[in-house]
Structures are given as C-alpha cells and as structure tokens.
Design a protein around this motif. Structure first.
Motif, PDB file in Angstrom:
ATOM      1  N   THR A 221      23.704  44.369  25.851  1.00  0.00           N
ATOM      2  CA  THR A 221      23.535  45.223  26.389  1.00  0.00           C
ATOM      3  C   THR A 221      21.769  44.540  26.860  1.00  0.00           C
ATOM      4  OG1 THR A 221      21.570  45.805  24.746  1.00  0.00           O
ATOM      5  CG2 THR A 221      23.874  47.517  24.519  1.00  0.00           C
ATOM      6  N   ALA A 222      22.806  44.111  28.432  1.00  0.00           N
ATOM      7  CA  ALA A 222      21.879  44.015  29.713  1.00  0.00           C
ATOM      8  C   ALA A 222      22.570  44.332  30.928  1.00  0.00           C
ATOM      9  CB  ALA A 222      22.431  42.424  29.202  1.00  0.00           C
ATOM     10  N   ARG A 223      22.439  43.764  32.032  1.00  0.00           N
ATOM     11  CA  ARG A 223      22.761  44.076  33.725  1.00  0.00           C
ATOM     12  C   ARG A 223      22.809  43.010  33.965  1.00  0.00           C
ATOM     13  NH1 ARG A 223      18.566  48.052  37.137  1.00  0.00           N
ATOM     14  NH2 ARG A 223      20.649  47.349  38.826  1.00  0.00           N
ATOM     15  N   PRO A 224      24.385  42.550  34.529  1.00  0.00           N
ATOM     16  CA  PRO A 224      25.309  41.257  34.118  1.00  0.00           C
ATOM     17  C   PRO A 224      23.921  40.526  35.903  1.00  0.00           C
ATOM     18  CG  PRO A 224      25.920  42.881  34.266  1.00  0.00           C
ATOM     19  CD  PRO A 224      24.952  43.537  33.581  1.00  0.00           C
ATOM     20  N   PHE A 225      24.351  40.154  36.479  1.00  0.00           N
ATOM     21  CA  PHE A 225      24.761  39.411  37.233  1.00  0.00           C
ATOM     22  C   PHE A 225      26.452  39.285  37.984  1.00  0.00           C
ATOM     23  CE2 PHE A 225      20.901  37.724  36.995  1.00  0.00           C
ATOM     24  CZ  PHE A 225      20.191  37.660  38.170  1.00  0.00           C
ATOM     25  N   ILE A 226      25.964  40.054  39.037  1.00  0.00           N
ATOM     26  CA  ILE A 226      27.931  40.135  39.720  1.00  0.00           C
ATOM     27  C   ILE A 226      28.336  39.289  41.373  1.00  0.00           C
ATOM     28  CG2 ILE A 226      28.963  41.668  41.060  1.00  0.00           C
ATOM     29  CD1 ILE A 226      27.547  44.187  39.583  1.00  0.00           C
ATOM     30  N   THR A 227      29.363  38.466  41.307  1.00  0.00           N
ATOM     31  CA  THR A 227      29.645  37.517  41.638  1.00  0.00           C
ATOM     32  C   THR A 227      31.193  38.221  43.003  1.00  0.00           C
ATOM     33  OG1 THR A 227      29.868  35.253  42.873  1.00  0.00           O
ATOM     34  CG2 THR A 227      30.350  35.708  40.374  1.00  0.00           C
ATOM     35  N   HIS A 228      31.801  37.080  43.593  1.00  0.00           N
ATOM     36  CA  HIS A 228      33.501  37.616  43.839  1.00  0.00           C
ATOM     37  C   HIS A 228      33.776  36.037  43.602  1.00  0.00           C
ATOM     38  CE1 HIS A 228      36.264  40.555  45.507  1.00  0.00           C
ATOM     39  NE2 HIS A 228      36.432  38.881  46.506  1.00  0.00           N
ATOM     40  N   SER A 229      35.130  36.434  42.975  1.00  0.00           N
ATOM     41  CA  SER A 229      35.614  35.389  43.007  1.00  0.00           C
ATOM     42  C   SER A 229      37.132  35.530  44.197  1.00  0.00           C
ATOM     43  CB  SER A 229      36.816  35.417  41.899  1.00  0.00           C
ATOM     44  OG  SER A 229      37.914  34.120  42.318  1.00  0.00           O
ATOM     45  N   ASN A 230      36.936  34.984  45.798  1.00  0.00           N
ATOM     46  CA  ASN A 230      38.133  34.752  46.846  1.00  0.00           C
ATOM     47  C   ASN A 230      39.328  34.310  46.199  1.00  0.00           C
ATOM     48  OD1 ASN A 230      35.386  35.420  48.733  1.00  0.00           O
ATOM     49  ND2 ASN A 230      35.274  33.254  48.350  1.00  0.00           N
ATOM     50  N   ALA A 231      39.362  33.531  45.570  1.00  0.00           N
ATOM     51  CA  ALA A 231      41.080  33.148  45.230  1.00  0.00           C
ATOM     52  C   ALA A 231      41.642  34.066  44.924  1.00  0.00           C
ATOM     53  CB  ALA A 231      40.691  32.357  44.160  1.00  0.00           C
ATOM     54  N   PHE A 232      40.892  34.669  43.514  1.00  0.00           N
ATOM     55  CA  PHE A 232      41.157  36.179  42.916  1.00  0.00           C
ATOM     56  C   PHE A 232      41.089  37.449  43.848  1.00  0.00           C
ATOM     57  CE2 PHE A 232      41.450  33.089  39.217  1.00  0.00           C
ATOM     58  CZ  PHE A 232      42.298  33.256  38.816  1.00  0.00           C
ATOM     59  N   GLY A 233      39.908  37.232  44.373  1.00  0.00           N
ATOM     60  CA  GLY A 233      39.985  38.827  45.065  1.00  0.00           C
ATOM     61  C   GLY A 233      39.582  40.044  44.233  1.00  0.00           C
ATOM     62  N   ILE A 234      38.817  39.137  43.418  1.00  0.00           N
ATOM     63  CA  ILE A 234      37.808  40.377  42.176  1.00  0.00           C
ATOM     64  C   ILE A 234      36.217  39.897  42.330  1.00  0.00           C
ATOM     65  CG2 ILE A 234      39.837  40.595  41.076  1.00  0.00           C
ATOM     66  CD1 ILE A 234      39.476  39.346  38.864  1.00  0.00           C
ATOM     67  N   ASP A 235      35.723  41.253  42.021  1.00  0.00           N
ATOM     68  CA  ASP A 235      34.562  40.567  41.043  1.00  0.00           C
ATOM     69  C   ASP A 235      34.120  40.154  39.962  1.00  0.00           C
ATOM     70  OD1 ASP A 235      33.071  41.723  43.623  1.00  0.00           O
ATOM     71  OD2 ASP A 235      32.922  43.722  42.922  1.00  0.00           O
ATOM     72  N   LEU A 236      33.988  39.235  39.638  1.00  0.00           N
ATOM     73  CA  LEU A 236      33.286  38.558  38.408  1.00  0.00           C
ATOM     74  C   LEU A 236      31.416  39.009  37.956  1.00  0.00           C
ATOM     75  CD1 LEU A 236      35.228  35.048  38.694  1.00  0.00           C
ATOM     76  CD2 LEU A 236      36.222  37.510  37.668  1.00  0.00           C
ATOM     77  N   TYR A 237      31.542  37.884  36.332  1.00  0.00           N
ATOM     78  CA  TYR A 237      30.337  39.146  35.820  1.00  0.00           C
ATOM     79  C   TYR A 237      30.057  37.708  35.371  1.00  0.00           C
ATOM     80  CZ  TYR A 237      31.907  43.152  36.943  1.00  0.00           C
ATOM     81  OH  TYR A 237      31.958  44.977  37.320  1.00  0.00           O
ATOM     82  N   LEU A 238      28.630  37.419  35.737  1.00  0.00           N
ATOM     83  CA  LEU A 238      27.599  35.935  34.960  1.00  0.00           C
ATOM     84  C   LEU A 238      27.969  36.209  33.554  1.00  0.00           C
ATOM     85  CD1 LEU A 238      25.215  35.125  37.853  1.00  0.00           C
ATOM     86  CD2 LEU A 238      28.006  33.655  36.989  1.00  0.00           C
ATOM     87  N   ARG A 239      27.732  35.639  32.491  1.00  0.00           N
ATOM     88  CA  ARG A 239      27.663  36.284  31.113  1.00  0.00           C
ATOM     89  C   ARG A 239      27.037  36.565  30.690  1.00  0.00           C
ATOM     90  NH1 ARG A 239      29.578  30.956  28.525  1.00  0.00           N
ATOM     91  NH2 ARG A 239      27.452  29.579  29.089  1.00  0.00           N
ATOM     92  N   ILE A 240      26.416  37.299  30.135  1.00  0.00           N
ATOM     93  CA  ILE A 240      25.330  37.878  29.810  1.00  0.00           C
ATOM     94  C   ILE A 240      25.198  37.223  28.037  1.00  0.00           C
ATOM     95  CG2 ILE A 240      25.214  39.549  31.021  1.00  0.00           C
ATOM     96  CD1 ILE A 240      26.310  41.098  28.789  1.00  0.00           C
ATOM     97  N   ALA A 241      26.657  36.837  27.420  1.00  0.00           N
ATOM     98  CA  ALA A 241      26.563  36.444  25.766  1.00  0.00           C
ATOM     99  C   ALA A 241      27.598  35.886  25.896  1.00  0.00           C
ATOM    100  CB  ALA A 241      26.070  37.527  25.368  1.00  0.00           C
ATOM    101  N   PRO A 242      27.543  34.971  24.720  1.00  0.00           N
ATOM    102  CA  PRO A 242      28.835  34.606  24.456  1.00  0.00           C
ATOM    103  C   PRO A 242      30.320  35.110  23.647  1.00  0.00           C
ATOM    104  CG  PRO A 242      27.989  33.140  23.627  1.00  0.00           C
ATOM    105  CD  PRO A 242      27.172  33.548  24.330  1.00  0.00           C
ATOM    106  N   GLU A 243      29.126  36.457  22.413  1.00  0.00           N
ATOM    107  CA  GLU A 243      29.610  36.651  21.177  1.00  0.00           C
ATOM    108  C   GLU A 243      30.642  36.672  21.382  1.00  0.00           C
ATOM    109  OE1 GLU A 243      28.244  40.239  18.184  1.00  0.00           O
ATOM    110  OE2 GLU A 243      26.847  39.619  20.392  1.00  0.00           O
TER     111      GLU A 243
END
Length: 508
Positions: A221-243
């Motif tokens: 339960t945490a707020r993620p950092f958001i980035t964007h993939s130009n190749a896929f045209g979608i927003d992505l999230y930096l990992r908050i946990a690998p669980e």
C-alpha cells in the motif's frame, strides 16, 4: 624554472567566471597541456598498490631500504615543500596511505619545480621509485619520476572542518575522500548484502529478477511513481514491491525465491524513509509466518556476524546493541490495550478509535480504515517502549490485503512486523493463497482507491489468474536493506544509501 612556471600560470587566460581556486587549477592544467604533458592520461605503468605495499613493507624500521622499485598512484591529501625536498601523503581509494619523497638529487631541478608548481591537494598522482622507510619510520616511495594521473580542478574541504550532512549526501564522492566512516559504510553494506545472499543460498533459495516497470502497481500500500512508455503508448509504474511477481514464481514451482531489488514509493523522506530504497523479499512454499520469523532473525544475525564479527554490534555513537538469542514476540492488540489500560480489539468501534486518536493528538483521514487507526495508536504508545529486537504479531485484516486470516483468531491476520531500534525493519506473512478471498480483498482495496485512498492496491487480474492455478501454502518476508544497515550501524537511512535522492541544488 619555478619562476618561469609561475609566470606561465599567471598569463594563462580563461574567460569563465569561476571561483579563484578552480581558475588557478584550470590554469595549471593548461600549463601541463601546453608543455606536452598529460593532465588525464589514459594509462600509467602501475606495478603495485598502496594497500599491497602496506601489507608487504609496513614493518620496515626507520631508514630501511628495500631495493624494490614500484609504480603506484593515489590522491594527494597532504603536501609539504622544502628547499630541496618535497613530501606528500598519497591515499588509496580504500584509505591506506604512503608517503612520496621527491628530492632534487633524485628527480632533478625541473621535475622538482614542476611538482611544487603544479601539484595540489586532491590531485591524483603517479610516482615511481624505491620503497623505503623515512628517518621517522614512515613507509615511503623515494621518487625517481612522477606524472599527473588526474588533475583535480576543485580543492578539497578543509580537513579539520567537518562537512555537514547535506554536503556529505549531495557530494558523496567528496565524503568518501574526506571521511573514513563513509568508506566504512560503503564496505559494510557490501558485506551485509553478500551475507544475505549467502544465507539464502545456503537455505536453497533461488535469486530471481522481477520487473521494475509495471503496468499497474501492487504488492504494497503505497503511492507509486508514474512514467510513460513511448513504445507502448501507456503509462507505467515504478515498482513499489516485487511481491506479486515473486508469488507468481512460487505458483510456477520455484518454491524458494528471493530478490534484492530497488523499490520506489512516492512518499515522504525522513531519517528512516527514502523514495528510492533497497528491499529484500523472499518467499518459501510450505512455510508460515512463524517459520519466516525464525529465518529472518537468523539472516539478520548472520549479517551482523559477517559485518561485526559478533552478534553485538557497535553503532557509530559507540553504543552496543545485542542481536543474539531468540527475540520476543508481542501481540499488537494486547500490547496496545495494556499501554492505554483499555481493551482494544478488532471489534472496537470506529467512534472509540477516533476518540483515542484525538486524545493522543494523532491526525487521521476519514478514508482510513479502522485497522489503520489501531496501528497509529500502537506506534504512538507501544513502539517507544521497545528495548531490543521485537516481533509485533497479528495485525488487523483491513490493513493486510495480501495476508492470510489467523487460523484461530478472528479479525487479525498471520502477520508480524520486526522492530529494531524503534523502526520497522521487516514484515512477514502467512501468505493469502485463496484466490476467491484474495479477489474480495483487492476489490475492497479498489473501492478504497475510488474513495480517494491513493495508497490502496488496484485489482490485478493477472495475479489473481496466477493464484487460480494453485499457490501452495507459503510464507513471505520483506526486509529493508538500507534499514538493516541502520540496525547494524546506528546511522540514518541517507548515510546507509551511498547516493540517496536529494533535491537539485537550484531547489534549495
């Protein structure tokens, strides 16, 4: 010759608006280049190291000669010039030092003058000569020849004036040069991480890698950092946990897995929190939360042994902390009830919990679930009473969406948090593997997110699909690597991370 060099230095022009000391050093660099010498050579005829020379010849008596000629390099951290002899203390990256003796009779007038005029504190220098011991018994190289290995354009801080924390963190490269403790911390971290890997490997765990870029955040339960993939045209999230990916691996038959990873949480930063941090997570099929508590204690004790050679670790302030033995376990609800002399259970009303929080001056949001209020009260009243490593057992169901319900106690889950030195170092579960209940929990989380809870977990259909293929009963643990170093050294998190995130200087 020295006068000629000084005149040359005075006539080198540079229009950049630089601090005086930087400009002087840039001028010296230019003099080297104008004379056909190198300020930053690509290679040097190095034959040994300061560390090796210390090991081989550190026992020499005063005025002893070895007849051994070596070529070494290091950073000048002290310099003293006399008429016909110049002395410099040269340091290796690891902190060992050796003296360089540059004499008129050995190197000649021109080379000695060059040394005096062009070499500054902080320069990386190559020297070649015989290994000897000085009249004072100091291990030295009696220089036959020397050359610049890397001209330092910025002066080092004054040795007797300690850098403040902000300067140390922002310019860790200078901190590593000036402060032995910074070197020790960097090397201690390597030992601790190596010990974790060895301990898990000895228990037949397999180290795997999980995605750092994810299509949706999960596992905490945490707020993620958001980035964007130009190749896929979608927003992505930096990992908050690998669980959730490590659990997918357990579903696939990798019964014991771990990852030492970088996680990113878009939250506050203080003495025990960093937006970017290192985490160890490990999962074991056919284990429960008590099994994982035992393994976690053993991992920490083995790391302490590797770092300190003992289960009693000494912090930077000189205090000693005993990590030996079997650590106590306390119940979250029972210990809170005892601390406030009032029963608090999973059935305690919202109204009473809010009243208790107000009385303790604990600020809370209306979107918080009841279990969150209980945990805040626990942190306020109970954690400050801990005197050693302590496992806090049995957390509220509504704050633990990935954890199995307790097998005999309603309203709580089979989860513990480990506290050392007043901060949470690790958390462990009996994992929730029933895909039907897990779906219900994640639907509840999604509902909280829709109501404005930015830390709530989204519904992860692929993870649920993985569970629907059958995940064996399992235990899991997440442990902060940076916080492990805090427990072993007593330093804050920004000291245990070699290069922590800091604001750009323009924002200060």
């Amino acid at each position: 010759m020295c006068d000629v060099l000084l005149i040359a230095l005075a006539t080198v022009s540079d229009e950049l608006d630089l601090p005086e000391q930087v400009q002087i050093r840039r001028d010296k660099r230019q003099v080297l280049l104008d004379r056909g010498l190198q300020a930053y050579p690509v290679s040097l005829p190095i034959t040994s190291s300061i560390t090796k020379l210390r090991e081989q010849y550190g026992h020499l008596e005063a005025e002893a000669s070895t007849g051994v000629t070596v070529g070494i390099a290091g950073r000048v951290i002290f310099s003293r010039n006399t008429g016909k002899l110049a002395f410099a203390t040269i340091a290796a990256g690891s902190g060992e030092t050796i003296q360089a003796m540059v004499s008129l009779g050995q190197v000649g007038e021109e080379s000695l003058a060059d040394w005096k005029a062009l070499v500054d504190l902080g320069d990386q220098i190559f020297v070649q000569g015989e290994v000897i011991s000085s009249k004072r018994g100091e291990l030295s190289v009696y220089v036959d020849s020397w050359s610049m290995a890397a001209k330092s354009l910025r002066p080092l801080p004054v040795a007797h004036k300690e850098m403040n924390e902000e300067s140390r963190v922002r310019q860790r490269y200078v901190d590593l040069i000036m402060r032995p403790e910074a070197q020790v911390m960097a090397r201690t971290r390597v030992k601790a991480v190596s010990a974790l890997r060895t301990s898990l490997s000895n228990r037949e765990y397999l180290e795997i890698e999980t995605p750092m870029l994810q299509t949706q955040p999960g596992g905490a339960t945490a707020r993620p950092f958001i980035t964007h993939s130009n190749a896929f045209g979608i927003d992505l999230y930096l990992r908050i946990a690998p669980e959730l990916f490590l659990k997918r691996a357990v579903v696939g038959g990798l019964d014991r897995v771990f990852e030492i990873n970088r996680n990113f949480r878009n939250e506050g930063a203080d003495s025990s929190h960093s937006p970017e941090f290192a985490m160890l997570e490990f999962y074991q099929a056919f284990a429960d939360y008590q099994d994982m508590a035992t393994i976690t204690r053993e991992l920490i004790q083995e790391a302490a042994q590797a770092v300190a050679g003992s289960l009693t670790v000494t912090h930077f302030d000189g205090s000693e902390h005993d990590l030996s033995g079997v650590w106590p376990q306390i119940d979250l609800y029972d210990s809170l009830s005892a601390a406030i002399d009032q029963d608090v259970t999973p059935e305690t009303s919202r109204e009473l919990l809010e009243t208790l929080c107000v009385a303790a001056d604990i600020k809370f949001a209306p979107t918080w679930v009841n279990g969150k209020l209980v945990e805040e009260l626990f942190e306020h009243y109970v954690i400050p009473t801990f005197s050693g490593p302590t496992f806090v057992m049995h957390f509220p169901v509504d704050t633990s969406p990935l954890t199995r319900d307790h097998r005999s106690r309603p309203g709580v889950v089979e989860k513990w948090d480990l506290y050392i030195d007043g901060f949470e170092l690790a958390t462990g579960y009996s994992e929730l593997v029933d895909p039907v209940i897990q779906r219900e929990r994640l639907v509840e989380q999604a509902s909280l997110g829709a109501q404005g809870d930015k830390e709530a977990m989204p519904l992860d259909e692929d993870f649920l699909r993985a569970l629907e293929h059958g995940m064996p009963p399992s235990g899991g643990v997440g442990m902060g690597v940076d916080r492990l170093l805090m427990a072993l050294t007593g330093q804050g998190i920004r000291e245990t991370i070699l290069f922590p995130l800091v604001k750009p200087e323009r924002d200060q």
